[in-house]
Motif scaffolding. Sequence first.
Motif, PDB file in Angstrom:
ATOM      1  N   HIS A   1       0.835  -1.202   0.000  1.00 46.56           N
ATOM      2  CA  HIS A   1       0.000   0.000   0.000  1.00 46.56           C
ATOM      3  C   HIS A   1       0.871   1.253   0.000  1.00 46.56           C
ATOM      4  O   HIS A   1       0.611   2.211  -0.756  1.00 46.56           O
ATOM      5  CB  HIS A   1      -0.918  -0.017   1.225  1.00 46.56           C
ATOM      6  CG  HIS A   1      -1.730   1.224   1.395  1.00 46.56           C
ATOM      7  ND1 HIS A   1      -2.988   1.381   0.854  1.00 46.56           N
ATOM      8  CD2 HIS A   1      -1.468   2.386   2.065  1.00 46.56           C
ATOM      9  CE1 HIS A   1      -3.466   2.566   1.174  1.00 46.56           C
ATOM     10  NE2 HIS A   1      -2.555   3.202   1.915  1.00 46.56           N
ATOM     11  N   VAL A   2       1.915   1.255   0.815  1.00 45.37           N
ATOM     12  CA  VAL A   2       2.823   2.406   0.881  1.00 45.37           C
ATOM     13  C   VAL A   2       3.471   2.653  -0.474  1.00 45.37           C
ATOM     14  O   VAL A   2       3.551   3.794  -0.943  1.00 45.37           O
ATOM     15  CB  VAL A   2       3.896   2.163   1.972  1.00 45.37           C
ATOM     16  CG1 VAL A   2       5.039   3.177   1.845  1.00 45.37           C
ATOM     17  CG2 VAL A   2       3.266   2.240   3.353  1.00 45.37           C
TER      18      VAL A   2
ATOM     19  N   VAL B   1       0.884   4.170  -2.844  1.00 49.18           N
ATOM     20  CA  VAL B   1       0.480   5.546  -2.524  1.00 49.18           C
ATOM     21  C   VAL B   1       1.598   6.542  -2.819  1.00 49.18           C
ATOM     22  O   VAL B   1       1.374   7.602  -3.407  1.00 49.18           O
ATOM     23  CB  VAL B   1       0.051   5.636  -1.040  1.00 49.18           C
ATOM     24  CG1 VAL B   1      -0.089   7.098  -0.614  1.00 49.18           C
ATOM     25  CG2 VAL B   1      -1.255   4.893  -0.816  1.00 49.18           C
ATOM     26  N   PHE B   2       2.830   6.197  -2.435  1.00 47.42           N
ATOM     27  CA  PHE B   2       3.926   7.170  -2.532  1.00 47.42           C
ATOM     28  C   PHE B   2       4.758   7.020  -3.805  1.00 47.42           C
ATOM     29  O   PHE B   2       5.551   7.915  -4.122  1.00 47.42           O
ATOM     30  CB  PHE B   2       4.841   7.046  -1.301  1.00 47.42           C
ATOM     31  CG  PHE B   2       4.196   7.496  -0.029  1.00 47.42           C
ATOM     32  CD1 PHE B   2       4.123   8.845   0.283  1.00 47.42           C
ATOM     33  CD2 PHE B   2       3.652   6.582   0.850  1.00 47.42           C
ATOM     34  CE1 PHE B   2       3.534   9.275   1.457  1.00 47.42           C
ATOM     35  CE2 PHE B   2       3.062   6.995   2.036  1.00 47.42           C
ATOM     36  CZ  PHE B   2       2.984   8.341   2.339  1.00 47.42           C
TER      37      PHE B   2
ATOM     38  N   GLY C   1      -1.696  -0.870   5.880  1.00 50.31           N
ATOM     39  CA  GLY C   1      -1.297   0.101   4.871  1.00 50.31           C
ATOM     40  C   GLY C   1      -1.674   1.516   5.267  1.00 50.31           C
ATOM     41  O   GLY C   1      -0.894   2.461   5.096  1.00 50.31           O
TER      42      GLY C   1
ATOM     43  N   TYR D   1       0.726   2.630   8.095  1.00 44.98           N
ATOM     44  CA  TYR D   1       2.064   2.998   7.626  1.00 44.98           C
ATOM     45  C   TYR D   1       2.031   4.271   6.788  1.00 44.98           C
ATOM     46  O   TYR D   1       2.934   5.115   6.883  1.00 44.98           O
ATOM     47  CB  TYR D   1       2.670   1.833   6.836  1.00 44.98           C
ATOM     48  CG  TYR D   1       3.024   0.644   7.712  1.00 44.98           C
ATOM     49  CD1 TYR D   1       3.808   0.804   8.848  1.00 44.98           C
ATOM     50  CD2 TYR D   1       2.574  -0.635   7.400  1.00 44.98           C
ATOM     51  CE1 TYR D   1       4.135  -0.280   9.660  1.00 44.98           C
ATOM     52  CE2 TYR D   1       2.905  -1.724   8.207  1.00 44.98           C
ATOM     53  CZ  TYR D   1       3.673  -1.545   9.329  1.00 44.98           C
ATOM     54  OH  TYR D   1       3.992  -2.602  10.130  1.00 44.98           O
ATOM     55  N   GLU D   2       0.982   4.425   5.991  1.00 45.37           N
ATOM     56  CA  GLU D   2       0.873   5.647   5.205  1.00 45.37           C
ATOM     57  C   GLU D   2       0.806   6.876   6.106  1.00 45.37           C
ATOM     58  O   GLU D   2       1.499   7.875   5.868  1.00 45.37           O
ATOM     59  CB  GLU D   2      -0.381   5.581   4.318  1.00 45.37           C
ATOM     60  CG  GLU D   2      -0.620   6.864   3.537  1.00 45.37           C
ATOM     61  CD  GLU D   2      -1.997   6.900   2.871  1.00 45.37           C
ATOM     62  OE1 GLU D   2      -2.405   7.994   2.441  1.00 45.37           O
ATOM     63  OE2 GLU D   2      -2.660   5.839   2.794  1.00 45.37           O
ATOM     64  N   ARG D   3       0.003   6.790   7.161  1.00 41.58           N
ATOM     65  CA  ARG D   3      -0.193   7.967   8.010  1.00 41.58           C
ATOM     66  C   ARG D   3       1.045   8.266   8.854  1.00 41.58           C
ATOM     67  O   ARG D   3       1.367   9.428   9.121  1.00 41.58           O
ATOM     68  CB  ARG D   3      -1.443   7.776   8.866  1.00 41.58           C
ATOM     69  CG  ARG D   3      -2.685   7.549   8.021  1.00 41.58           C
ATOM     70  CD  ARG D   3      -3.967   7.612   8.804  1.00 41.58           C
ATOM     71  NE  ARG D   3      -4.391   9.012   8.967  1.00 41.58           N
ATOM     72  CZ  ARG D   3      -5.632   9.389   9.237  1.00 41.58           C
ATOM     73  NH1 ARG D   3      -6.589   8.474   9.339  1.00 41.58           N
ATOM     74  NH2 ARG D   3      -5.943  10.639   9.393  1.00 41.58           N
TER      75      ARG D   3
ATOM     76  N   ARG E   1       3.436   9.955   6.425  1.00 45.51           N
ATOM     77  CA  ARG E   1       3.018  11.341   6.193  1.00 45.51           C
ATOM     78  C   ARG E   1       3.357  12.228   7.391  1.00 45.51           C
ATOM     79  O   ARG E   1       3.726  13.402   7.222  1.00 45.51           O
ATOM     80  CB  ARG E   1       1.518  11.393   5.899  1.00 45.51           C
ATOM     81  CG  ARG E   1       1.123  10.796   4.552  1.00 45.51           C
ATOM     82  CD  ARG E   1      -0.291  11.182   4.157  1.00 45.51           C
ATOM     83  NE  ARG E   1      -0.727  10.471   2.959  1.00 45.51           N
ATOM     84  CZ  ARG E   1      -0.372  10.781   1.716  1.00 45.51           C
ATOM     85  NH1 ARG E   1       0.457  11.808   1.519  1.00 45.51           N
ATOM     86  NH2 ARG E   1      -0.821  10.076   0.699  1.00 45.51           N
TER      87      ARG E   1
END
Length: 638
Positions: free
Chosen positions: A317-318, A321-322, A507, A510-512, A515
């Motif tokens: 997911h990371v 997204v990135f 996901g 880890y995304e948050r 960020r």
Amino acid sequence: MSMEDYEKALRLGQKKYREQASSGNYPYLPVLDDLLAQTDIESRTSLGTIDVPLELIVGTSTEGRTTAFASNFMPLLGPDSEFASKWSQLVDALIDEGQRDPIIAYEFMGKYYVVEGNKRVSVSKYLGSVSVYGTVTRIVPKLNDDPEVKLYYEYLEFYNVSHINYIWFSKEGSYRRLMKILDNYTKIPWTDEERALFRSSWLTFNKEFKALGGDKLSCTPADAMLAYIELFDYASLFEDTPATIRSNMTKIWDEFLLIDKDDSVALVMVPNEEAPKKGLLSKLLSPDPEHLRVAFIHNKTAETSAWTYGHELGRAHVEQVFGDTIETCCMDNIEPGDAYAAIEKAIADGYNVIFTTTPEFVNDSLKSAIAHPDIRVLNCSLNIPHRFIRTYYGRMYEAKFLSGVLAGTLTRNHRVGYIADYPIYGMTANINAFALGAKMVDPEVKVYLEWSTLKDSDPYENLKKNDVVIISDKEMINPSDSSREFGLYAEKDGVKTNLAMPIWHWGVFYERIIRSILSGAWKADGETDDLQAVNYWWGMSAGTIDLIYSDKIPSGTLQLVHILKEAICHNHFVPFTGPLLDQDGTLRCEDKVVMPPEDVIVMDWLSDNVIGRIPALDELVDDARKVAVHYGIAPDNN
């Protein structure tokens, strides 16, 4: 000269007396008879003649001599008294001849109370001796729920193996953690050489600890030594130089400050991704955004572990997204003994954010974080207070509560089942939340609790015998597993029908976190208190936990679950709202009172509608025991 010594000791006694009296404390020696009058005694055992640490001799057996001494054992009677003359003569005798006769004392709860030899103890303390030898009888109280008594029984286990009587911990479980570390260095019972090596190591550590001001901390020197050797290993105390030991202590001093701190963990309950506000000059001088390289270090592989599979989905997911702005790597199938080397390799390869996804890696994560303060290291665990790393977990109990509501509406015989795995922090909250959810819609429901990690036990067969057909099982499985035994399911005639599944959105988590690092909010999270560790404990409102449902759930039931989910997400309803009763009928939370999150984390009790118990460590299979012995709530009945 000896009378001058008495007058110096008298001044020390008078000073201590005034300090105690002015603060409202008893200014004389504690009396053992007074303590025993309020204690149920289990046994009295002769220990023979042993070396008794002077710092642990705290009182007298009877009140006959107590007013002759201040609470520090320094004298209080005037210099013209016969007592003063005998005390002074004893100074000369001990200096010239040493101790000739043993004192006689009782040991109670790890402390010593003098029957004969009060003046010898007083003079020896004045002269700065470390110990005296004495003929000791141990008085053991009956085991009860008092934490101090339970800690004392741990000490007895340790003493029976080691015959070491000069270290004292402040927290339950510490003696067992120490014995586990020393298993590789000692036999049972310890040999004389092993005791001598431990004493030498202890004296070295204690000297350096006190030189740095350790005697001013609220933790005991033993607490600090345990924290030290969990990071640097026991061998470091006799292989490293005192200067190295002192340098290492300086690096981890904040760990010592956290040991006895009640609020040692700052719980971050919701994500914070907003950057701290900057002035114009700060904006102009701000560096370019940091390029993050993120390493994920797992104990198992995605093919063999649903837990690792979930975290690998999070890594994917990371990356999605990135894109190219973030690099990631995975290091899996890492044994606990190899975790430190794996983390160090990731750092050497240029990774500046490290996620270790099992509590078994927490000490190695901490060791690397101390060595590399510029690297952000996070460990997936709960209720582990370490200042140099951050820990993270999810409030899975919120989804389990909703699962319980579903189970309670669907059962036809007021019976539902719950299969748990590791008895660690957070698991008991999941079980109780499920039980409370079921009870909300069916006041007569009973939750039959089984453990999948018990030796020689078949949880599915046990539930079948109790006519339980609605079961909550593991949160998820990996794709290679064809089993339907996950989430909430119903079983009838050997056929399992999946009804709902609590899920971890790693996901999103880890995304948050990433960020927050990029925005600068990460730094703000760590500034809540210089003496608090940071634990991210996010729930459904953050999108890190959820519950998905089958289309076989009746629409009215789903509507109820959706309403409750919205209430939980907006903090309008908290599952752990009183009254809450445990299995013994004890009120654990008052009516209409919300249980604090800190109490939810450390739950070591089960709800009054749960049929089952928390297993002891020796009942668990090896893999589960390895985790629970350090991070669990399981009692040890060895």
